[in-house]
Design an enzyme around this catalytic site. Structure first.
Site, PDB file in Angstrom:
ATOM      1  N   HIS A  71       0.847  -1.208   0.000  1.00  0.00           N
ATOM      2  CA  HIS A  71       0.000   0.000   0.000  1.00  0.00           C
ATOM      3  C   HIS A  71       0.874   1.246   0.000  1.00  0.00           C
ATOM      4  O   HIS A  71       0.599   2.221  -0.689  1.00  0.00           O
ATOM      5  CB  HIS A  71      -0.918  -0.033   1.236  1.00  0.00           C
ATOM      6  CG  HIS A  71      -1.691   1.220   1.456  1.00  0.00           C
ATOM      7  ND1 HIS A  71      -1.142   2.344   2.051  1.00  0.00           N
ATOM      8  CD2 HIS A  71      -2.973   1.557   1.170  1.00  0.00           C
ATOM      9  CE1 HIS A  71      -2.056   3.311   2.104  1.00  0.00           C
ATOM     10  NE2 HIS A  71      -3.179   2.848   1.580  1.00  0.00           N
ATOM     11  N   GLY A  72       1.944   1.229   0.794  1.00  0.00           N
ATOM     12  CA  GLY A  72       2.937   2.287   0.743  1.00  0.00           C
ATOM     13  C   GLY A  72       2.750   3.440   1.717  1.00  0.00           C
ATOM     14  O   GLY A  72       3.681   4.227   1.886  1.00  0.00           O
ATOM     15  N   ASP A  73       1.576   3.573   2.330  1.00  0.00           N
ATOM     16  CA  ASP A  73       1.379   4.654   3.317  1.00  0.00           C
ATOM     17  C   ASP A  73       0.406   4.138   4.381  1.00  0.00           C
ATOM     18  O   ASP A  73      -0.620   4.746   4.668  1.00  0.00           O
ATOM     19  CB  ASP A  73       0.813   5.897   2.614  1.00  0.00           C
ATOM     20  CG  ASP A  73       0.856   7.145   3.499  1.00  0.00           C
ATOM     21  OD1 ASP A  73       1.357   7.062   4.635  1.00  0.00           O
ATOM     22  OD2 ASP A  73       0.377   8.206   3.052  1.00  0.00           O
ATOM     23  N   LEU A  74       0.757   2.977   4.922  1.00  0.00           N
ATOM     24  CA  LEU A  74      -0.194   2.246   5.763  1.00  0.00           C
ATOM     25  C   LEU A  74      -0.087   2.619   7.235  1.00  0.00           C
ATOM     26  O   LEU A  74       0.547   1.938   8.022  1.00  0.00           O
ATOM     27  CB  LEU A  74      -0.020   0.735   5.559  1.00  0.00           C
ATOM     28  CG  LEU A  74      -1.152  -0.112   6.126  1.00  0.00           C
ATOM     29  CD1 LEU A  74      -2.498   0.322   5.603  1.00  0.00           C
ATOM     30  CD2 LEU A  74      -0.909  -1.575   5.813  1.00  0.00           C
ATOM     31  N   ASN A  88      -5.286   5.641   7.244  1.00  0.00           N
ATOM     32  CA  ASN A  88      -5.613   5.158   5.900  1.00  0.00           C
ATOM     33  C   ASN A  88      -6.256   3.774   5.890  1.00  0.00           C
ATOM     34  O   ASN A  88      -6.460   3.174   4.839  1.00  0.00           O
ATOM     35  CB  ASN A  88      -4.357   5.166   5.008  1.00  0.00           C
ATOM     36  CG  ASN A  88      -3.955   6.582   4.634  1.00  0.00           C
ATOM     37  OD1 ASN A  88      -4.782   7.486   4.659  1.00  0.00           O
ATOM     38  ND2 ASN A  88      -2.691   6.774   4.290  1.00  0.00           N
TER      39      ASN A  88
END
Ligand code: ADP
Length: 296
Positions: free
Chosen positions: A201-204, A208
């Site tokens: 996901h990269g920005d977990l 979020n």
């Protein structure tokens, strides 16, 4: 209604018409102030609820990338994300229209279900290597996703070094800190294992991860790419962490390699550097503490 609200109302109406056609009247709307620079609104129409985000035209391409990120995660059928209904520009502002996630009570199995679904997302791999076929953003910070067959090298070059170079250029860090990072880059390959590329996901962080109408997870605001999955799990521990059932279920579905806990601070240098670049030097002491712990 104040003139500003009136203008915003008309702006929202135009976006909805552009993307959904005939919409009837807006029954209700509620503003959100997102992460740092975006405005967002939850809109209720007779036909359903929608979520719209927009910026002031200062980060063009950001929502185009976000809509591709959402579509990519949706295509894996592993973990729910809102469906994108439109992306475009109006009055020089870029916007994103998506399905609204109605909130509900968390089911008891929320965290374990989340852990399993994230493991399945991470089991999505590619033979192209670490990276992605387009660049995207984390918050307002650019992520350059040039493919690299070596995951650890990708993490050093495209994640740490890119942010360090940006911070150096804008004088948020000094030459001495840059040299310390150079020493760390040499050391990292002996600390971080080279796993296969995993779609992350990269920005977990918790903001979020939402609770959907089934009481289960839906993820928003992805900054995804194929990368080191440990970086994602490390990130979840940054702002308080998730419940232990999440980590247990993840580990059972996709075992985490030994020694992970000692690597967590190293992975979290990346989001910390992003914070230095976006929000300022207040995050530097945390960066320096991690550098010291690996180099001394
Ligand atoms: P930003 O990109 O500005 O950080 P986010 O996408 O993180 O904005 O959204 C900010 C907040 O709005 C989220 O934390 C969540 O509470 C809510 N949100 C985001 N997307 C949706 C959606 N599709 N439906 C309902 N609420 C949403």
């Amino acid at each position: 209604m104040s003139q500003q609200s009136q203008e915003q109302y008309q702006f929202i109406e135009s976006i909805l018409r552009q993307n959904l056609g005939e919409i009837g009247t807006i029954e209700d709307f509620q503003f959100f102030y997102g992460g740092n620079f975006n405005l967002a609104v939850r809109v209720k129409l007779a036909q359903g609820e929608y979520f719209i985000k927009w910026n002031q035209g200062d980060h063009l391409g950001l929502f185009q990338a976000e809509s591709k990120n959402l579509a990519l995660i949706a295509s894996t059928n592993t973990i729910p994300v809102p469906q994108v209904l439109g992306v475009g520009q109006l009055d020089e502002k870029e916007y994103l229209v998506m399905e609204c996630i109605p909130s509900a009570e968390k089911k008891e199995s929320y965290w374990s279900d989340f852990g399993i679904k994230l493991a399945h997302l991470h089991q999505t791999t590619t033979s192209l290597g670490h990276g992605l076929d387009y660049d995207n953003f984390i918050g307002a910070a650019k992520q350059v996703n040039t493919w690299n067959l070596q995951g650890v090298d990708f993490f050093i070059q495209n994640r740490l070094k890119y942010q360090v170079d940006t911070a150096l250029y804008h004088r948020k860090i000094d030459g001495a800190t840059n040299e310390t990072f150079e020493k760390l880059y040499d050391k990292i390959p002996s600390i971080i294992p080279n796993e296969q590329p995993a779609l992350i996901h990269g920005d977990l962080w918790s903001g979020n991860a939402m609770v959907n109408q089934h009481g289960l997870v839906s993820l928003v605001d992805p900054s995804c790419y194929f990368g080191l999955r440990e970086a994602e799990i490390a990130f979840t521990t940054m702002f308080g962490g998730f419940e232990k059932e999440f980590y247990e279920a993840y580990h059972e579905a996709f075992p985490i390699l030994k020694g992970f806990h000692e690597r967590i601070p190293l992975y979290n240098l990346y989001p910390l550097l992003v914070h230095v670049n976006l929000f300022g030097e207040g995050y530097l002491p945390a960066v320096n503490k991690i550098l010291d712990s690996y180099l001394n």
